[in-house]
Design a protein around this motif. Structure first.
Motif, PDB file in Angstrom:
ATOM      1  N   GLU A  67      37.285  41.354  37.931  1.00 24.91           N
ATOM      2  CA  GLU A  67      37.263  41.417  39.415  1.00 24.91           C
ATOM      3  C   GLU A  67      36.865  39.711  40.033  1.00 24.91           C
ATOM      4  O   GLU A  67      37.072  39.300  41.058  1.00 24.91           O
ATOM      5  CB  GLU A  67      36.327  42.430  40.024  1.00 24.91           C
ATOM      6  CG  GLU A  67      36.932  43.683  39.999  1.00 24.91           C
ATOM      7  CD  GLU A  67      35.813  44.838  40.163  1.00 24.91           C
ATOM      8  OE1 GLU A  67      34.842  44.307  40.497  1.00 24.91           O
ATOM      9  OE2 GLU A  67      36.150  46.084  39.946  1.00 24.91           O
ATOM     10  N   LEU A  68      35.708  39.316  39.087  1.00 26.18           N
ATOM     11  CA  LEU A  68      35.179  37.936  39.597  1.00 26.18           C
ATOM     12  C   LEU A  68      36.179  36.880  38.788  1.00 26.18           C
ATOM     13  O   LEU A  68      36.059  35.615  39.163  1.00 26.18           O
ATOM     14  CB  LEU A  68      34.038  37.652  38.644  1.00 26.18           C
ATOM     15  CG  LEU A  68      32.789  38.723  39.447  1.00 26.18           C
ATOM     16  CD1 LEU A  68      31.700  38.493  38.296  1.00 26.18           C
ATOM     17  CD2 LEU A  68      32.376  38.056  40.598  1.00 26.18           C
ATOM     18  N   ARG A  69      37.316  37.146  38.410  1.00 28.17           N
ATOM     19  CA  ARG A  69      38.674  36.113  37.832  1.00 28.17           C
ATOM     20  C   ARG A  69      38.077  35.230  36.699  1.00 28.17           C
ATOM     21  O   ARG A  69      38.333  34.366  36.449  1.00 28.17           O
ATOM     22  CB  ARG A  69      39.039  35.495  38.951  1.00 28.17           C
ATOM     23  CG  ARG A  69      39.828  36.249  39.976  1.00 28.17           C
ATOM     24  CD  ARG A  69      40.568  35.637  40.958  1.00 28.17           C
ATOM     25  NE  ARG A  69      40.343  34.252  41.396  1.00 28.17           N
ATOM     26  CZ  ARG A  69      39.899  33.406  42.287  1.00 28.17           C
ATOM     27  NH1 ARG A  69      40.050  34.063  43.321  1.00 28.17           N
ATOM     28  NH2 ARG A  69      39.383  32.084  42.364  1.00 28.17           N
ATOM     29  N   ALA A  70      36.872  35.816  36.076  1.00 25.80           N
ATOM     30  CA  ALA A  70      36.139  34.987  35.014  1.00 25.80           C
ATOM     31  C   ALA A  70      37.326  34.711  33.809  1.00 25.80           C
ATOM     32  O   ALA A  70      37.816  35.785  33.553  1.00 25.80           O
ATOM     33  CB  ALA A  70      34.916  35.738  34.408  1.00 25.80           C
ATOM     34  N   PRO A  90      41.267  27.672  43.888  1.00 22.31           N
ATOM     35  CA  PRO A  90      41.668  28.603  43.039  1.00 22.31           C
ATOM     36  C   PRO A  90      42.214  27.929  41.700  1.00 22.31           C
ATOM     37  O   PRO A  90      42.872  26.947  41.644  1.00 22.31           O
ATOM     38  CB  PRO A  90      43.032  29.235  43.614  1.00 22.31           C
ATOM     39  CG  PRO A  90      42.514  28.912  45.239  1.00 22.31           C
ATOM     40  CD  PRO A  90      41.968  27.726  45.087  1.00 22.31           C
ATOM     41  N   GLY A  91      41.833  28.679  40.475  1.00 23.52           N
ATOM     42  CA  GLY A  91      42.320  28.348  38.998  1.00 23.52           C
ATOM     43  C   GLY A  91      41.453  27.093  38.496  1.00 23.52           C
ATOM     44  O   GLY A  91      41.496  27.033  37.357  1.00 23.52           O
ATOM     45  N   GLN A  92      40.599  26.506  39.482  1.00 26.94           N
ATOM     46  CA  GLN A  92      39.819  25.468  38.762  1.00 26.94           C
ATOM     47  C   GLN A  92      38.407  26.247  38.319  1.00 26.94           C
ATOM     48  O   GLN A  92      37.736  26.983  39.038  1.00 26.94           O
ATOM     49  CB  GLN A  92      39.259  24.457  39.872  1.00 26.94           C
ATOM     50  CG  GLN A  92      40.833  23.382  40.140  1.00 26.94           C
ATOM     51  CD  GLN A  92      40.472  22.511  41.219  1.00 26.94           C
ATOM     52  OE1 GLN A  92      39.421  22.406  41.683  1.00 26.94           O
ATOM     53  NE2 GLN A  92      41.361  21.846  41.292  1.00 26.94           N
ATOM     54  N   GLN A  93      37.902  25.646  37.190  1.00 31.98           N
ATOM     55  CA  GLN A  93      36.671  26.217  36.727  1.00 31.98           C
ATOM     56  C   GLN A  93      35.548  25.284  36.649  1.00 31.98           C
ATOM     57  O   GLN A  93      35.742  24.045  36.539  1.00 31.98           O
ATOM     58  CB  GLN A  93      36.836  26.642  35.044  1.00 31.98           C
ATOM     59  CG  GLN A  93      37.988  27.331  35.113  1.00 31.98           C
ATOM     60  CD  GLN A  93      38.083  28.841  35.493  1.00 31.98           C
ATOM     61  OE1 GLN A  93      36.928  29.238  35.924  1.00 31.98           O
ATOM     62  NE2 GLN A  93      39.188  29.420  35.803  1.00 31.98           N
TER      63      GLN A  93
END
Length: 191
Positions: A67-70, A90-93
């Motif tokens: 859910e956190l997109r980890a 989005p998509g950057q860590q």
């Protein structure tokens, strides 16, 4: 007995410091832990949460991470660690901060730097409260960027129309946060 009731709580744990035992609070704590520590496995994450007074099952933790997109990313030293995408990108860590909270300069996202440069008009503080002024209608954007940056010692922000109130853990932290944000607002002062 439920999972939350079985968890021992120390006086220093966030759970005993006023954090509710809800899914939202657990997600916020997971995001905080992943942003500050190098977590390599779900077992390590469960241990880190337990140290903070939150127990959870492996299945719940797995759902939370989805859910956190980890995702797992490779750190500079080649170790795979969990990370959550930065808000607004989005998509950057974000890179995990080695060794805990670290210095203010380690807590800069492109989003925080941008909004400080574009929106921060003044920063004044008294005690452990920092008041940031923005153009009309822009306070929410700046407050959100400050929250997402997870600056050391910042407890949270409240935003109105053109004013953000930042609450910190102490007077020196407040002065440090103000100086940090003002330096981001003046791109010429950065290295």
């Amino acid at each position: 007995m439920t999972e939350q009731q079985a968890a021992p709580r120390s006086a220093a744990s966030p759970a005993s410091a006023g954090a509710p035992q809800t899914k939202t609070a657990r997600h916020a704590l997971i995001a905080q832990v992943l942003g500050r520590e190098r977590i390599r496995s779900q077992a390590e994450l469960r241990d880190a949460l337990a140290e903070r007074g939150v127990t959870t099952t492996q299945a719940t933790l797995s759902r939370d991470l989805v859910e956190l997109r980890a995702t797992k990313v490779r750190s500079a030293d080649g170790v795979q660690v969990y990370a959550i995408p930065e808000a607004g990108a989005p998509g950057q860590q974000p890179a995990p901060v080695p060794g805990g909270e670290g210095a203010m300069s380690e807590h800069v996202s492109a989003r925080l730097a941008r909004w400080c440069a574009d929106l921060l008009v003044t920063a004044e503080w008294a005690g452990q409260q920092l008041v940031l002024r923005t153009p009309a209608g822009a306070a929410q954007l700046l407050a959100s960027a400050v929250d997402d940056a997870m600056l050391p010692g910042v407890l949270g922000c409240i935003a109105g129309d053109d004013t953000v109130l930042v609450i910190t853990r102490g007077e020196q932290v407040c002065a440090d946060v103000a100086a940090h944000l003002l330096s981001l607002a003046d791109p010429g002062s950065r290295r």
